[in-house]
Design a protein around this motif. Structure first.
Motif, PDB file in Angstrom:
ATOM      1  N   LYS A   2       0.852  -1.182   0.000  1.00 33.27           N
ATOM      2  CA  LYS A   2       0.000   0.000   0.000  1.00 33.27           C
ATOM      3  C   LYS A   2       0.891   1.237   0.000  1.00 33.27           C
ATOM      4  N   GLY A  34      -3.622  -3.196 -10.335  1.00 26.50           N
ATOM      5  CA  GLY A  34      -3.827  -3.823  -9.039  1.00 26.50           C
ATOM      6  C   GLY A  34      -2.561  -4.393  -8.423  1.00 26.50           C
ATOM      7  N   THR A  37      -1.716  -1.246  -3.892  1.00 31.00           N
ATOM      8  CA  THR A  37      -2.892  -0.548  -3.401  1.00 31.00           C
ATOM      9  C   THR A  37      -2.459   0.887  -3.202  1.00 31.00           C
ATOM     10  N   GLU A  73      -7.468   4.419  -3.401  1.00 30.69           N
ATOM     11  CA  GLU A  73      -8.203   4.577  -2.156  1.00 30.69           C
ATOM     12  C   GLU A  73      -8.012   6.017  -1.696  1.00 30.69           C
TER      13      GLU A  73
END
Length: 87
Positions: A2, A34, A37, A73
Motif C-alpha cells: 500500500k 492492481g 494498493t 483509495e
C-alpha cells in the motif's frame, strides 16, 4: 503493498510534466493493474479537480477525478489521525 501518493503523481501524468512523467506513469499503471494498493489524500482529489479544470477544462477534470476514484483509495484523515501524526 500500500502506497500513499501525493497530488503531484497524477498531475505529472495528466500534464506530462518532465522529468517525473515516466516514474509517475509507472505508479499509476501499477495502481490500475492492481499491483499496488494506492491511496491519495482526500484534499488532493479536490485540488486536482480545481487545477485541471483551470488548465485543461471541465471534461478532463471530471474524467481524471473519476479515474482516480476508481483506482485509488482515499486516505482517511481526521483530527485523531493528524494528532497521531503530530505526536
Amino acid at each position: 503493498m500500500k502506497v500513499l501518493r501525493d497530488l503531484n503523481v497524477p498531475l505529472d501524468v495528466v500534464q506530462r510534466r518532465l522529468p517525473h512523467y515516466e516514474a509517475s506513469a509507472r505508479v499509476l499503471s501499477c495502481a490500475r493493474r492492481g499491483e499496488i494498493t494506492a491511496a491519495i489524500p482526500a484534499h488532493a482529489v479536490t485540488t486536482l479537480f480545481y487545477v485541471l479544470r483551470k488548465v485543461s477544462g471541465q471534461a478532463v477534470a471530471e474524467a481524471t477525478t473519476d479515474w482516480l476514484l476508481q483506482h485509488f483509495e482515499i486516505a482517511r484523515t481526521d483530527k485523531a489521525v493528524l494528532a497521531a501524526a503530530r505526536a
